[in-house]
Design a protein around this motif. Structure first.
Motif, PDB file in Angstrom:
ATOM      1  N   THR A  44      -0.334 -10.766 -13.838  1.00 41.86           N
ATOM      2  CA  THR A  44      -1.305 -11.738 -14.436  1.00 41.86           C
ATOM      3  C   THR A  44      -1.043 -11.591 -16.012  1.00 41.86           C
ATOM      4  O   THR A  44      -0.081 -10.900 -16.366  1.00 41.86           O
ATOM      5  CB  THR A  44      -2.681 -11.112 -14.240  1.00 41.86           C
ATOM      6  N   LYS A  45      -1.840 -12.378 -16.662  1.00 47.74           N
ATOM      7  CA  LYS A  45      -1.827 -12.428 -18.168  1.00 47.74           C
ATOM      8  C   LYS A  45      -2.113 -11.002 -18.837  1.00 47.74           C
ATOM      9  O   LYS A  45      -1.642 -10.536 -19.737  1.00 47.74           O
ATOM     10  CB  LYS A  45      -2.481 -13.503 -18.819  1.00 47.74           C
ATOM     11  N   THR A  46      -2.960 -10.240 -18.023  1.00 46.68           N
ATOM     12  CA  THR A  46      -3.470  -8.807 -18.285  1.00 46.68           C
ATOM     13  C   THR A  46      -2.597  -7.928 -17.862  1.00 46.68           C
ATOM     14  O   THR A  46      -2.880  -6.720 -17.688  1.00 46.68           O
ATOM     15  CB  THR A  46      -4.894  -8.742 -18.013  1.00 46.68           C
ATOM     16  N   LYS A  47      -1.510  -8.302 -17.284  1.00 50.58           N
ATOM     17  CA  LYS A  47      -0.482  -7.154 -16.662  1.00 50.58           C
ATOM     18  C   LYS A  47      -0.998  -6.435 -15.582  1.00 50.58           C
ATOM     19  O   LYS A  47      -0.516  -5.539 -15.196  1.00 50.58           O
ATOM     20  CB  LYS A  47       0.089  -6.087 -17.887  1.00 50.58           C
ATOM     21  N   GLU A  48      -1.743  -7.230 -14.897  1.00 45.23           N
ATOM     22  CA  GLU A  48      -2.309  -6.738 -13.602  1.00 45.23           C
ATOM     23  C   GLU A  48      -1.073  -7.111 -12.474  1.00 45.23           C
ATOM     24  O   GLU A  48      -0.402  -8.285 -12.505  1.00 45.23           O
ATOM     25  CB  GLU A  48      -3.787  -7.248 -12.869  1.00 45.23           C
ATOM     26  N   ILE A  49      -0.997  -6.162 -11.519  1.00 49.10           N
ATOM     27  CA  ILE A  49       0.097  -6.509 -10.220  1.00 49.10           C
ATOM     28  C   ILE A  49      -0.571  -7.613  -9.577  1.00 49.10           C
ATOM     29  O   ILE A  49      -1.755  -7.364  -8.807  1.00 49.10           O
ATOM     30  CB  ILE A  49       0.356  -5.325  -9.689  1.00 49.10           C
ATOM     31  N   LYS A  50       0.060  -8.612  -8.915  1.00 47.44           N
ATOM     32  CA  LYS A  50      -0.406  -9.619  -7.909  1.00 47.44           C
ATOM     33  C   LYS A  50       0.400  -9.753  -6.935  1.00 47.44           C
ATOM     34  O   LYS A  50       0.262 -10.556  -6.057  1.00 47.44           O
ATOM     35  CB  LYS A  50      -0.797 -10.842  -8.701  1.00 47.44           C
ATOM     36  N   ASP A  51       1.352  -8.877  -6.699  1.00 45.95           N
ATOM     37  CA  ASP A  51       2.478  -9.109  -5.472  1.00 45.95           C
ATOM     38  C   ASP A  51       1.649  -8.254  -4.420  1.00 45.95           C
ATOM     39  O   ASP A  51       1.380  -7.374  -4.597  1.00 45.95           O
ATOM     40  CB  ASP A  51       3.570  -8.083  -5.937  1.00 45.95           C
ATOM     41  N   PRO A  52       1.229  -8.781  -3.104  1.00 48.62           N
ATOM     42  CA  PRO A  52       0.635  -8.439  -2.345  1.00 48.62           C
ATOM     43  C   PRO A  52       1.301  -7.571  -1.598  1.00 48.62           C
ATOM     44  O   PRO A  52       0.678  -6.379  -1.144  1.00 48.62           O
ATOM     45  CB  PRO A  52       0.645  -9.631  -1.305  1.00 48.62           C
ATOM     46  N   LEU A  53       2.617  -7.163  -1.450  1.00 48.98           N
ATOM     47  CA  LEU A  53       3.295  -6.195  -0.788  1.00 48.98           C
ATOM     48  C   LEU A  53       3.250  -5.218  -1.533  1.00 48.98           C
ATOM     49  O   LEU A  53       2.992  -3.808  -1.020  1.00 48.98           O
ATOM     50  CB  LEU A  53       4.808  -6.682  -0.736  1.00 48.98           C
ATOM     51  N   VAL A  54       3.498  -5.065  -2.991  1.00 49.01           N
ATOM     52  CA  VAL A  54       3.360  -3.889  -3.580  1.00 49.01           C
ATOM     53  C   VAL A  54       1.967  -3.393  -3.930  1.00 49.01           C
ATOM     54  O   VAL A  54       1.608  -2.193  -3.732  1.00 49.01           O
ATOM     55  CB  VAL A  54       3.974  -4.035  -5.250  1.00 49.01           C
ATOM     56  N   ASN A  55       0.931  -4.164  -3.776  1.00 51.24           N
ATOM     57  CA  ASN A  55      -0.528  -3.787  -3.745  1.00 51.24           C
ATOM     58  C   ASN A  55      -0.871  -3.153  -2.594  1.00 51.24           C
ATOM     59  O   ASN A  55      -1.611  -2.277  -2.643  1.00 51.24           O
ATOM     60  CB  ASN A  55      -1.403  -5.029  -4.257  1.00 51.24           C
ATOM     61  N   ASP A  56      -0.293  -3.754  -1.518  1.00 47.66           N
ATOM     62  CA  ASP A  56      -0.742  -2.954  -0.124  1.00 47.66           C
ATOM     63  C   ASP A  56      -0.031  -1.681   0.042  1.00 47.66           C
ATOM     64  O   ASP A  56      -0.778  -0.426   0.285  1.00 47.66           O
ATOM     65  CB  ASP A  56      -0.060  -3.844   1.093  1.00 47.66           C
ATOM     66  N   TYR A  57       1.085  -1.519  -0.424  1.00 47.62           N
ATOM     67  CA  TYR A  57       1.934  -0.245  -0.517  1.00 47.62           C
ATOM     68  C   TYR A  57       1.061   0.900  -1.424  1.00 47.62           C
ATOM     69  O   TYR A  57       0.691   1.854  -1.163  1.00 47.62           O
ATOM     70  CB  TYR A  57       3.300  -0.294  -0.805  1.00 47.62           C
ATOM     71  N   CYS A  58       0.676   0.317  -2.692  1.00 51.13           N
ATOM     72  CA  CYS A  58      -0.074   1.317  -3.624  1.00 51.13           C
ATOM     73  C   CYS A  58      -1.512   1.671  -3.064  1.00 51.13           C
ATOM     74  O   CYS A  58      -1.931   2.705  -3.361  1.00 51.13           O
ATOM     75  CB  CYS A  58      -0.244   0.587  -4.947  1.00 51.13           C
ATOM     76  N   SER A  59      -2.003   0.622  -2.258  1.00 49.98           N
ATOM     77  CA  SER A  59      -3.333   0.982  -1.632  1.00 49.98           C
ATOM     78  C   SER A  59      -3.101   2.106  -0.695  1.00 49.98           C
ATOM     79  O   SER A  59      -3.983   3.001  -0.797  1.00 49.98           O
ATOM     80  CB  SER A  59      -4.056  -0.298  -1.449  1.00 49.98           C
ATOM     81  N   ARG A  60      -2.171   1.875   0.136  1.00 49.77           N
ATOM     82  CA  ARG A  60      -1.935   2.912   1.130  1.00 49.77           C
ATOM     83  C   ARG A  60      -1.624   4.352   0.393  1.00 49.77           C
ATOM     84  O   ARG A  60      -2.330   5.228   1.093  1.00 49.77           O
ATOM     85  CB  ARG A  60      -0.838   2.604   2.155  1.00 49.77           C
ATOM     86  N   GLU A  61      -0.920   4.516  -0.519  1.00 49.71           N
ATOM     87  CA  GLU A  61      -0.711   5.607  -1.514  1.00 49.71           C
ATOM     88  C   GLU A  61      -2.010   6.313  -1.872  1.00 49.71           C
ATOM     89  O   GLU A  61      -2.217   7.502  -1.841  1.00 49.71           O
ATOM     90  CB  GLU A  61       0.485   5.342  -2.393  1.00 49.71           C
ATOM     91  N   ILE A  62      -2.718   5.256  -2.507  1.00 50.03           N
ATOM     92  CA  ILE A  62      -3.991   5.871  -3.084  1.00 50.03           C
ATOM     93  C   ILE A  62      -5.051   6.415  -2.110  1.00 50.03           C
ATOM     94  O   ILE A  62      -5.543   7.280  -2.438  1.00 50.03           O
ATOM     95  CB  ILE A  62      -4.548   4.691  -4.101  1.00 50.03           C
ATOM     96  N   LEU A  63      -4.869   5.627  -0.929  1.00 56.33           N
ATOM     97  CA  LEU A  63      -5.842   6.096   0.072  1.00 56.33           C
ATOM     98  C   LEU A  63      -5.404   7.419   0.706  1.00 56.33           C
ATOM     99  O   LEU A  63      -6.136   8.461   0.871  1.00 56.33           O
ATOM    100  CB  LEU A  63      -5.772   5.228   1.242  1.00 56.33           C
ATOM    101  N   ARG A  64      -3.881   7.800   0.670  1.00 57.75           N
ATOM    102  CA  ARG A  64      -3.622   8.974   1.005  1.00 57.75           C
ATOM    103  C   ARG A  64      -3.818  10.189   0.257  1.00 57.75           C
ATOM    104  O   ARG A  64      -4.122  11.081   0.621  1.00 57.75           O
ATOM    105  CB  ARG A  64      -1.957   8.915   1.370  1.00 57.75           C
TER     106      ARG A  64
END
Length: 497
Positions: A44-64
């Motif tokens: 995004t313009k604020t440098k937030e990640i909007k790739d769904p696959l990458v966000n899904d992977y990172c969400s699972r890592e954060i959950l772990r």
């Protein structure tokens, strides 16, 4: 409580952005790198990640990560400790890499000869597994049993190699696992379910005095070499036989400082690191071998006593050439190849003739050969008089070379292994021990690293209940899993523990 977020930092030269998980803990910020990258079109313009696959992977890592923090009190962890805990908890360390580091440490601490056994053991294990990067998780009890089964036809490797690798594994458990903090990269110890077979008992190599006389007094095989291997072999064997069965390693390593006034004083290479007295012994050079002894003396400028190091680059090369020379003599004697002598034949012969024909006790033979013979601790306290060993050595030389008496047969005992099996422990043996009080198990341990019964008992005592009265008797059943032998001991509170 720590917080996490998937973020990017700097752009790579290829235009992509590596993805990190930002960790905020104790007012400090750190970053855990992932294996994901994103392009600018997925930001995004604020440098937030909007790739769904990458966000899904990172969400699972954060959950772990969150689950791991819930499983353990990390409130006192520093940021670095927390990140190490999160990233290394499930990291599978490499056994091969650890073993090589372990071996290098052995070499640096002057245990080169033992290190060679460990190198050979690691190579054998890697060949069996089919990889030179074995992970700890791959070393299951099934894998180890298959490896040991492949060595079942060997005489010594089937015991020696597994013991070496088990010792490395034990060191890794102590160094890499931190049970107190819950950091356990090595999840299990497969050696607890593996029985290491015993090495085949070697045949007694001793020969008779008559055979010695034949070996040392016959003409040497003809050769075109100026300095022949048979001549070297005969002379080195004679030096060994007439110096109390001295090893090739010790003969090769002798320095001029080790020889004073007709006496050789040295520390036996094989056991000097394992004994409190550093396996030190003194042996008198008898007149009988003076000519042979002088034949190989080095120049004054040389720090070594003998010239063998000028001809052979190391102990193994020296020993191999001596044994090759012995084989040539045996062949010239028309001996059956299965009956050929080796260098150790003459060390065993010294011991056998000393006991059988010179009427020495087993303890006297052990003293003359620089074995501890159960008195390792005592020998570490005293400065012994070695003249009894000199006198026994002189008797052996007298019997072999200055009489024609036949050797007594059938009475020799193998002093390396007593006739009756004794219950013994060594740090490399796996021990299973239980402590009983009034028939109830109050302590249990399965481990290696024990060299005395008392050390096993000391390991069990901390688990005992406090209500055992003074004078209360506790029974200890201690089993050597490698030998299959078990003994029972009794100790009373206030005396034995």
């Amino acid at each position: 409580m720590a917080t996490f977020k998937a973020v990017i930092r700097k752009q790579r030269t290829d235009g992509l952005f590596p993805v990190y998980i930002r960790v905020c803990h104790a007012t400090k910020v750190g970053y855990i790198k992932t294996n994901k990258v994103v392009s600018s079109k997925f930001l995004t313009k604020t440098k937030e990640i909007k790739d769904p696959l990458v966000n899904d992977y990172c969400s699972r890592e954060i959950l772990r990560y969150s689950r791991m923090m819930n499983d353990k009190d990390v409130s006192q962890f520093t940021l670095q400790e927390l990140m190490q805990y999160l990233t290394e908890e499930n990291l599978d360390p490499c056994f091969s890499d650890y073993a090589r580091e372990y071996i290098n440490k052995m070499i640096n601490s002057n245990h080169e000869r033992n290190a060679k056994n460990y190198k050979a053991a690691l190579k054998s294990l890697e060949l069996s597994v089919g990889s030179n990067r074995i992970l700890f998780s791959q070393l299951t009890s099934t894998v180890l049993r298959k490896w040991i089964e492949k060595m079942e036809k060997t005489s010594r490797c089937k015991e020696q190699y597994p013991i070496c690798m088990r010792q490395v594994f034990k060191s890794a458990l102590l160094e890499l696992n931190d049970e107190e903090r819950g950091v356990i990269p090595i999840k299990f110890n497969p050696w607890l379910k593996v029985t290491i077979p015993k090495a085949d008992k070697g045949e007694k190599r001793a020969i008779t005095a008559e055979a010695c006389r034949e070996f040392f007094n016959r003409p040497l095989p003809k050769t075109k070499m100026l300095s022949s291997l048979p001549e070297l072999a005969r002379d080195v064997c004679l030096l060994s036989l007439c110096l109390g069965g001295m090893n090739t390693a010790d003969i090769y390593n002798l320095r001029k400082t080790d020889y004073q006034n007709g006496i050789i004083g040295y520390k036996r290479a094989k056991t000097k690191h394992a004994r409190k007295d550093e396996a030190y012994i003194e042996m008198r050079v008898e007149p009988f071998i003076r000519n042979t002894f002088d034949k190989y003396l080095s120049d004054k400028e040389d720090s070594f006593l003998f010239t063998f190091h000028n001809r052979y680059k190391d102990i193994d090369s020296f020993n191999a050439n001596v044994n090759n020379g012995i084989k040539k003599i045996c062949k010239d004697m028309n001996m059956d190849e299965k009956e050929y002598y080796c260098f150790y034949t003459f060390r065993h012969t010294w011991a056998t003739i000393a006991q059988n024909d010179c009427e020495a006790t087993i303890a006297e033979v052990a003293f003359g050969m620089n074995h501890s013979h159960g008195f390792a601790v005592t020998r570490g306290y005293i400065k012994p008089d070695f003249t009894p060993a000199w006198n026994l050595n002189a008797k052996v030389i007298e019997f072999i070379f200055f009489t024609d008496k036949p050797s007594k047969q059938g009475r020799a005992k193998d002093i390396e292994q007593p006739a009756g099996k004794l219950f013994r422990l060594s740090p490399k043996m796996m021990v299973y021990a239980r402590a009983y009080y009034k028939g109830k198990v109050i302590g249990e341990v399965t481990d290696i690293g024990f060299n005395t019964i008392q050390k096993v008992i000391d390991r069990l005592v901390p688990s005992f209940p406090d209500d055992i009265p003074e004078g209360g008797a506790v029974h200890f059943r201690i089993q050597n899993l490698d030998s299959g032998m078990e003994e029972v001991y009794e100790r009373t509170k206030g005396k034995g523990f």
